[in-house]
Design an enzyme around this catalytic site. Structure first.
Site, PDB file in Angstrom:
ATOM      1  N   LYS A 120      53.747  39.581  33.741  1.00  0.00           N
ATOM      2  CA  LYS A 120      53.375  40.291  32.652  1.00  0.00           C
ATOM      3  C   LYS A 120      53.407  41.868  33.292  1.00  0.00           C
ATOM      4  O   LYS A 120      53.570  42.581  32.404  1.00  0.00           O
ATOM      5  CB  LYS A 120      52.009  40.063  32.204  1.00  0.00           C
ATOM      6  CG  LYS A 120      52.129  38.677  31.262  1.00  0.00           C
ATOM      7  CD  LYS A 120      50.763  38.779  30.782  1.00  0.00           C
ATOM      8  CE  LYS A 120      50.675  37.424  29.353  1.00  0.00           C
ATOM      9  NZ  LYS A 120      49.512  37.381  28.676  1.00  0.00           N
ATOM     10  N   ASP A 135      48.799  40.794  22.685  1.00  0.00           N
ATOM     11  CA  ASP A 135      47.445  39.708  22.766  1.00  0.00           C
ATOM     12  C   ASP A 135      46.271  40.413  22.136  1.00  0.00           C
ATOM     13  O   ASP A 135      45.553  39.647  21.737  1.00  0.00           O
ATOM     14  CB  ASP A 135      47.194  39.639  24.388  1.00  0.00           C
ATOM     15  CG  ASP A 135      48.097  38.652  25.096  1.00  0.00           C
ATOM     16  OD1 ASP A 135      48.608  37.704  24.423  1.00  0.00           O
ATOM     17  OD2 ASP A 135      48.331  38.815  26.323  1.00  0.00           O
TER      18      ASP A 135
HETATM   19  P1  NAP Z   1      42.528  36.859  35.327  1.00  0.00           P
HETATM   20  O1  NAP Z   1      43.323  38.340  34.757  1.00  0.00           O
HETATM   21  O2  NAP Z   1      42.830  36.147  36.479  1.00  0.00           O
HETATM   22  O3  NAP Z   1      40.962  37.161  35.091  1.00  0.00           O
HETATM   23  C1  NAP Z   1      40.140  36.113  35.209  1.00  0.00           C
HETATM   24  C2  NAP Z   1      38.652  36.803  34.925  1.00  0.00           C
HETATM   25  O4  NAP Z   1      37.659  35.682  35.059  1.00  0.00           O
HETATM   26  C3  NAP Z   1      38.351  37.759  36.102  1.00  0.00           C
HETATM   27  O5  NAP Z   1      37.349  38.704  35.363  1.00  0.00           O
HETATM   28  C4  NAP Z   1      37.487  36.895  36.827  1.00  0.00           C
HETATM   29  O6  NAP Z   1      36.395  37.665  37.641  1.00  0.00           O
HETATM   30  C5  NAP Z   1      36.676  35.737  36.094  1.00  0.00           C
HETATM   31  N1  NAP Z   1      36.428  34.746  36.538  1.00  0.00           N
HETATM   32  C6  NAP Z   1      36.940  33.810  37.507  1.00  0.00           C
HETATM   33  N2  NAP Z   1      35.872  32.751  37.972  1.00  0.00           N
HETATM   34  C7  NAP Z   1      34.878  33.430  37.725  1.00  0.00           C
HETATM   35  C8  NAP Z   1      33.533  32.781  37.838  1.00  0.00           C
HETATM   36  N3  NAP Z   1      33.493  31.568  38.652  1.00  0.00           N
HETATM   37  N4  NAP Z   1      32.466  33.401  37.165  1.00  0.00           N
HETATM   38  C9  NAP Z   1      32.717  34.580  36.723  1.00  0.00           C
HETATM   39  N5  NAP Z   1      34.027  34.913  36.330  1.00  0.00           N
HETATM   40  C10 NAP Z   1      35.014  34.411  37.081  1.00  0.00           C
HETATM   41  O7  NAP Z   1      42.776  36.077  34.056  1.00  0.00           O
HETATM   42  P2  NAP Z   1      43.193  36.127  32.262  1.00  0.00           P
HETATM   43  O8  NAP Z   1      44.766  36.429  32.296  1.00  0.00           O
HETATM   44  O9  NAP Z   1      42.469  37.325  31.977  1.00  0.00           O
HETATM   45  O10 NAP Z   1      42.858  34.730  31.758  1.00  0.00           O
HETATM   46  C11 NAP Z   1      41.394  34.313  31.590  1.00  0.00           C
HETATM   47  C12 NAP Z   1      41.402  33.371  30.761  1.00  0.00           C
HETATM   48  O11 NAP Z   1      41.897  33.617  29.263  1.00  0.00           O
HETATM   49  C13 NAP Z   1      42.268  32.120  31.129  1.00  0.00           C
HETATM   50  O12 NAP Z   1      41.519  30.877  30.774  1.00  0.00           O
HETATM   51  C14 NAP Z   1      43.305  32.113  30.122  1.00  0.00           C
HETATM   52  O13 NAP Z   1      44.074  30.799  29.923  1.00  0.00           O
HETATM   53  C15 NAP Z   1      42.769  32.783  28.658  1.00  0.00           C
HETATM   54  N6  NAP Z   1      43.812  33.391  28.008  1.00  0.00           N
HETATM   55  C16 NAP Z   1      43.809  33.143  26.719  1.00  0.00           C
HETATM   56  C17 NAP Z   1      44.690  33.661  26.021  1.00  0.00           C
HETATM   57  C18 NAP Z   1      44.820  33.036  24.530  1.00  0.00           C
HETATM   58  O14 NAP Z   1      46.052  33.201  23.750  1.00  0.00           O
HETATM   59  N7  NAP Z   1      43.957  32.361  23.835  1.00  0.00           N
HETATM   60  C19 NAP Z   1      45.838  34.706  26.258  1.00  0.00           C
HETATM   61  C20 NAP Z   1      45.342  34.851  27.453  1.00  0.00           C
HETATM   62  C21 NAP Z   1      44.599  34.446  28.488  1.00  0.00           C
HETATM   63  P3  NAP Z   1      36.749  38.628  39.119  1.00  0.00           P
HETATM   64  O15 NAP Z   1      37.557  39.782  38.738  1.00  0.00           O
HETATM   65  O16 NAP Z   1      35.523  38.710  39.615  1.00  0.00           O
HETATM   66  O17 NAP Z   1      37.808  37.598  39.743  1.00  0.00           O
END
Ligand code: NAP
Length: 280
Positions: free
Chosen positions: A71, A108
């Site tokens: 992305k 998104d």
């Molecule tokens: P990302 O960029 O890797 O961000 C992950 C986030 O989760 C970061 O803020 C991270 O904090 C936090 N995190 C991870 N482990 C944690 C913990 N143990 N305690 C507290 N915070 C924690 O991932 P992303 O792309 O944003 O995706 C996040 C979620 O959204 C995923 O589950 C994904 O499947 C979902 N999603 C859904 C859609 C949809 O269409 N519904 C679209 C996109 C994403 P740190 O910064 O501290 O690591």
């Protein structure tokens, strides 16, 4: 610049990509609308995304979706990036224009907002402060949409505080960054709580947050859609808060992309939701 006149080609570029639900989603719309075209998985290993993107033109693609891990990497290979994708800092949709330009968009945020409005038509962005948990890719999309929709305050809470502060700064005065320990105190007076962390996903521990301080009228939204009802949404529903699940975002982010490639705005129906919810 679609070399296959009358037959529209689109797909999803990622690595891996075999698990993606997007071919099922777009395939449903192509069939439902009786269109000539197809939507295929495009597995592209890291490091080859430039070649792959340039190939879209030659192959006659109308465009494609972009997913993990491309992305951000894809951006330098595009001719134009729209303002929302630039604000989010990532592209999830590429459109090949009639004159062959590669345009990057990010749907998104608008998809998340539309899913929220479908689930809770009475919600208004101006109603009060929003608390957003997480500061990753999904948080960037959600907060950009909230800012554009007119949220009066966006409280971004992240485990890694610096990322929350950096995201807040990129949004201007409307947003503030906070550390994880503040997450429950920040629920006071909130009109919206959004989880954008991966916590609560199948295989991950539930999100660690008590909702006592959240007003009962506040909407609770989760971007996680496996499972459809996350422990956060179950807890919110049990205490009477209105909710919105992550499937709405998944379905609605696809609509503007499909419309750009196929020239028809598709609908998110109850039948489509059921089809896409299978196995979640
Ligand atoms: P990302 O960029 O890797 O961000 C992950 C986030 O989760 C970061 O803020 C991270 O904090 C936090 N995190 C991870 N482990 C944690 C913990 N143990 N305690 C507290 N915070 C924690 O991932 P992303 O792309 O944003 O995706 C996040 C979620 O959204 C995923 O589950 C994904 O499947 C979902 N999603 C859904 C859609 C949809 O269409 N519904 C679209 C996109 C994403 P740190 O910064 O501290 O690591």
């Amino acid at each position: 610049m679609n070399a296959r006149k009358g037959f529209t080609l689109a797909g999803v570029m990622g690595w891996p990509v075999s698990h993606s639900r997007s071919p099922r989603l777009h395939g449903h719309w192509i069939a439902e609308l009786g269109l000539q075209g197809t939507y295929v998985p495009l597995p592209v290993p890291p490091g080859r995304v430039g070649e792959a993107v340039r190939g879209l033109r030659a192959l006659g693609f109308a465009g494609c979706n972009v997913t993990i891990p491309h992305k951000v990497a894809v951006m330098e290979h595009l001719d134009e990036i729209d303002p929302m994708a630039r604000q989010i800092g990532a592209v999830n949709t590429i459109v090949v224009t009639e004159d062959g330009r590669l345009v990057g968009r990010n749907t998104d945020g608008e998809g998340w907002l539309r899913g929220l409005r479908d689930a809770q038509p009475g919600w208004r962005a101006e109603a009060g402060p929003a608390v957003v948990l997480g500061a990753g890719g999904a948080a960037r999309a959600v907060t950009a949409a909230l800012a554009a929709a007119g949220a009066p305050a966006i409280r971004i809470v992240n485990r890694t505080r610096e990322k929350a502060d950096a995201l807040a700064a990129s949004l201007g005065g409307v947003a503030t960054g906070h550390g994880w320990a503040e997450r429950e105190a920040l629920l006071d007076g909130a009109a919206l709580l959004v989880n954008t962390t991966s916590q609560g996903m199948k295989g991950q521990p539930p999100l660690d947050i008590a909702l006592e301080r959240l007003p009962r009228a506040a909407v609770v939204s989760d971007v996680v859609y496996t499972p459809l009802e996350t422990p956060l949404l179950a807890a919110a529903r049990a205490r009477g808060n209105p909710t919105s699940d992550g499937l709405g975002m998944l379905l609605n982010q696809a609509r503007p992309a499909f419309a750009a490639w196929f020239g028809v705005e598709p609908e998110v129906t109850a039948e489509l939701r059921a089809l896409m919810a299978e196995g979640l």
